[in-house]
Design an enzyme around this catalytic site. Structure first.
Site, PDB file in Angstrom:
ATOM      1  N   ILE A 102     -12.981   1.215  -2.951  1.00 30.83           N
ATOM      2  CA  ILE A 102     -14.382   1.653  -3.115  1.00 30.83           C
ATOM      3  C   ILE A 102     -14.636   2.840  -2.191  1.00 30.83           C
ATOM      4  O   ILE A 102     -14.420   2.736  -0.990  1.00 30.83           O
ATOM      5  CB  ILE A 102     -15.377   0.534  -2.728  1.00 30.83           C
ATOM      6  CG1 ILE A 102     -15.024  -0.789  -3.394  1.00 30.83           C
ATOM      7  CG2 ILE A 102     -16.806   0.954  -3.045  1.00 30.83           C
ATOM      8  CD1 ILE A 102     -15.852  -1.969  -2.883  1.00 30.83           C
ATOM      9  N   LYS A 146      -7.166  -1.593   8.849  1.00 30.52           N
ATOM     10  CA  LYS A 146      -8.472  -1.920   9.465  1.00 30.52           C
ATOM     11  C   LYS A 146      -8.333  -2.472  10.876  1.00 30.52           C
ATOM     12  O   LYS A 146      -9.208  -2.279  11.715  1.00 30.52           O
ATOM     13  CB  LYS A 146      -9.251  -2.891   8.583  1.00 30.52           C
ATOM     14  CG  LYS A 146      -8.548  -4.178   8.258  1.00 30.52           C
ATOM     15  CD  LYS A 146      -8.243  -4.297   6.792  1.00 30.52           C
ATOM     16  CE  LYS A 146      -7.235  -5.395   6.552  1.00 30.52           C
ATOM     17  NZ  LYS A 146      -6.932  -5.643   5.166  1.00 30.52           N
ATOM     18  N   GLY A 164      -5.469  -4.446  -3.158  1.00 31.21           N
ATOM     19  CA  GLY A 164      -4.497  -4.166  -4.215  1.00 31.21           C
ATOM     20  C   GLY A 164      -3.887  -2.789  -4.032  1.00 31.21           C
ATOM     21  O   GLY A 164      -4.518  -1.878  -3.480  1.00 31.21           O
ATOM     22  N   GLY A 177     -11.233  -1.398   0.306  1.00 29.97           N
ATOM     23  CA  GLY A 177     -10.083  -0.979  -0.512  1.00 29.97           C
ATOM     24  C   GLY A 177     -10.361   0.316  -1.251  1.00 29.97           C
ATOM     25  O   GLY A 177     -10.530   1.370  -0.652  1.00 29.97           O
ATOM     26  N   VAL A 206       0.837  -1.208   0.000  1.00 28.71           N
ATOM     27  CA  VAL A 206       0.000   0.000   0.000  1.00 28.71           C
ATOM     28  C   VAL A 206       0.872   1.259   0.000  1.00 28.71           C
ATOM     29  O   VAL A 206       0.630   2.200  -0.769  1.00 28.71           O
ATOM     30  CB  VAL A 206      -0.991   0.001   1.189  1.00 28.71           C
ATOM     31  CG1 VAL A 206      -1.860   1.254   1.159  1.00 28.71           C
ATOM     32  CG2 VAL A 206      -1.872  -1.245   1.164  1.00 28.71           C
ATOM     33  N   VAL A 227     -11.892  -0.136   4.675  1.00 27.56           N
ATOM     34  CA  VAL A 227     -13.029  -0.992   4.298  1.00 27.56           C
ATOM     35  C   VAL A 227     -13.246  -0.869   2.790  1.00 27.56           C
ATOM     36  O   VAL A 227     -13.369   0.245   2.270  1.00 27.56           O
ATOM     37  CB  VAL A 227     -14.326  -0.569   5.017  1.00 27.56           C
ATOM     38  CG1 VAL A 227     -15.492  -1.458   4.598  1.00 27.56           C
ATOM     39  CG2 VAL A 227     -14.145  -0.609   6.529  1.00 27.56           C
ATOM     40  N   ASP A 277     -10.654 -10.756   9.029  1.00 28.61           N
ATOM     41  CA  ASP A 277     -10.532  -9.513   8.254  1.00 28.61           C
ATOM     42  C   ASP A 277     -11.919  -8.896   8.016  1.00 28.61           C
ATOM     43  O   ASP A 277     -12.123  -7.691   8.231  1.00 28.61           O
ATOM     44  CB  ASP A 277      -9.838  -9.844   6.923  1.00 28.61           C
ATOM     45  CG  ASP A 277      -9.736  -8.642   6.002  1.00 28.61           C
ATOM     46  OD1 ASP A 277      -8.913  -7.754   6.288  1.00 28.61           O
ATOM     47  OD2 ASP A 277     -10.482  -8.588   5.009  1.00 28.61           O
ATOM     48  N   GLY A 326      -1.410 -14.803  -5.453  1.00 33.47           N
ATOM     49  CA  GLY A 326      -1.003 -13.702  -4.569  1.00 33.47           C
ATOM     50  C   GLY A 326      -2.170 -13.006  -3.890  1.00 33.47           C
ATOM     51  O   GLY A 326      -1.995 -11.982  -3.242  1.00 33.47           O
ATOM     52  N   LYS A 386     -13.800  -5.243   9.413  1.00 40.29           N
ATOM     53  CA  LYS A 386     -14.449  -4.291   8.500  1.00 40.29           C
ATOM     54  C   LYS A 386     -15.908  -4.077   8.883  1.00 40.29           C
ATOM     55  O   LYS A 386     -16.394  -2.941   8.826  1.00 40.29           O
ATOM     56  CB  LYS A 386     -14.306  -4.787   7.059  1.00 40.29           C
ATOM     57  CG  LYS A 386     -12.846  -4.745   6.587  1.00 40.29           C
ATOM     58  CD  LYS A 386     -12.659  -5.500   5.288  1.00 40.29           C
ATOM     59  CE  LYS A 386     -11.222  -5.418   4.789  1.00 40.29           C
ATOM     60  NZ  LYS A 386     -10.951  -6.357   3.692  1.00 40.29           N
TER      61      LYS A 386
HETATM   62  N1  HSE Z   1      -6.963  -9.733   2.658  1.00 40.50           N
HETATM   63  C1  HSE Z   1      -7.895  -8.705   2.317  1.00 40.50           C
HETATM   64  C2  HSE Z   1      -8.892  -9.234   1.289  1.00 40.50           C
HETATM   65  C3  HSE Z   1      -7.141  -7.519   1.788  1.00 40.50           C
HETATM   66  O1  HSE Z   1      -8.671 -10.338   0.761  1.00 40.50           O
HETATM   67  O2  HSE Z   1      -9.897  -8.611   1.016  1.00 40.50           O
HETATM   68  C4  HSE Z   1      -7.883  -6.235   1.804  1.00 40.50           C
HETATM   69  O3  HSE Z   1      -8.296  -5.842   3.072  1.00 40.50           O
END
Ligand code: HSE
Length: 399
Positions: free
Chosen positions: A131, A100, A297, A129, A12, A127, A196, A182, A200
């Site tokens: 968007i 996050k 990304g 990415g 990032v 939250v 994760d 990846g 969020k």
């Molecule tokens: N590991 C997270 C995902 C990355 O796959 O959405 C973005 O927060």
């Protein structure tokens, strides 16, 4: 000239530096000033990077530099992100983050401190990415009574589920494919166990309810137990399975959970495929609004981080979410009413037909699958236990 610093030069951080440099004209025009990346803090050196001369290892250099009034924290993890963020806010600097974990754990403290010090704390990239979802929720939807916020908040699990549905892969094979591409980490637990997505939904629920639910009070199930036979049965019922985070505002107490849900194929959320994310807000009188795009990304996440920087530059201080407070007194997710998908061994067919009389069923290899009427999690557990039925799978539905 606005001088900024970046904490962390990973995926990032390097995306943020690249965006500010490559889109210099767009950024200057929108922010109303040129931006100079004065420092990049990292433990490592990056001798072959075009930003090598910006890299420093001492956080205090940034903290004590009066020319730096905005810092982008893109390190990830709770510590030292917590200590750095708190020190920066207390020193009167704006902080922007994509992290996050630190927002879900300490966002209440940061927002309060930012308010007290008259600076901004912003976390659009935490939250969804790239968007733009948090700013519209705060700035464009706040006049509504929000009933629920829900979404596909993790791209890795959505990719895995999409592969299971479209290519007939097992969970294990889809996960290893996601790792090869990846998308998933070598240790994919935070994605596949729902951690994760839990962070969020904690953030989204806090924004719409004012209550930050501690993540350990959020019922969190991942996708590791979804079997190929569940995929086949869901298809037979005209549904897909998605990992969904839901934050239901409630009258006095919120309810938040993360779990797989069966979703009919004609609902917009079911159409969100691959690594894409979507967040849906249900509000009165607005109705349903959905935000959709790339949830991860370098480029997408950098777009959200730099978007926050533009907001800080244009709007000045006090430019952040309303303060929210920690609130652990939540409604137990077992109280949530929904239909359930249940799978049983075919040997239980007669009992299943009697207990769930009139329910839709499909026979699927050695299994029989049922879609129940709507009932709470507590009711379904009691019904199963009273009839000595042990389902092979139990997944809630969104209808
Ligand atoms: N590991 C997270 C995902 C990355 O796959 O959405 C973005 O927060």
């Amino acid at each position: 000239m606005t001088n900024v610093a970046i904490l962390g030069f990973g995926v990032v951080g390097s995306g943020v530096a690249k965006l500010i440099t490559d889109n210099k004209n767009e950024v200057s025009k929108l922010g109303g000033d040129d931006i100079n990346i004065k420092y990049i803090l990292d433990l490592r050196d990056f001798p072959s990077s075009p930003f090598a001369d910006k890299v420093i290892h001492d956080f205090d250099t940034i903290l004590n530099d009066p020319e730096i009034d905005t810092v982008m924290e893109v390190m990830g993890g709770s510590h030292p992100a917590y200590e750095y963020t708190m020190a920066l806010l207390k020193a009167g600097k704006n902080v922007i983050t994509s992290n996050k974990e630190v927002v879900a754990n300490f966002g209440d403290e940061f927002l309060l401190t930012a308010k007290e010090r008259g600076v901004s704390y912003r976390f659009e990239a935490a939250v969804g990415g790239g968007i733009p979802v948090l700013s519209p929720i705060i700035n464009c939807i706040g006049q509504n009574k929000v009933l629920e916020v829900r979404g596909i908040l993790n791209g890795t699990t959505n990719y895995i589920l999409t592969e299971m549905f479209t290519k007939g892969k097992s969970f294990a094979s889809a996960l290893s494919d996601a790792q090869e591409k990846g998308y998933a980490e070598r240790n994919p637990d935070a994605d596949v166990l729902g951690t994760d997505a839990c962070r969020k939904i904690a953030i989204l629920t806090a924004l719409v309810s004012g209550k930050l639910i501690p993540t350990d009070s959020i019922h969190t199930e991942g996708i590791v137990n979804i079997r190929e036979s569940d995929v086949a049965a869901a298809e037979a019922f005209g549904c897909t399975i998605k990992l969904v985070g839901r934050g239901i505002v409630g009258e006095d107490k919120p309810l938040a959970l993360v779990s797989p849900f069966l979703i009919p194929k004609d609902m917009p959320l079911s159409q969100v495929a691959g690594v894409y994310n979507a967040v849906e807000v249900i509000a009165e009188p607005l109705g349903n609004v959905m935000f959709y795009g790339q949830g991860a990304g370098a480029g997408a996440t950098a777009s959200a981080v730099v978007g926050d920087l533009m907001q800080v530059m244009c709007s000045g201080t006090h430019c952040h979410a309303p303060v929210f407070t920690k609130f652990a007194d939540v409604i137990d997710s077992a109280a949530l009413t929904s239909c359930f998908y249940l799978a049983f061994d075919k040997n239980d067919r007669e009992k299943v037909s009697a207990v769930f009389e009139g329910a839709k069923t499909v026979e699927n290899g050695t299994e029989i699958a049922v879609l129940t009427a709507a009932m709470s999690g507590k009711e379904i557990s009691e019904k199963l236990s009273a009839n000595s039925l042990s389902p092979l799978s139990r997944i809630r539905c969104i209808f």
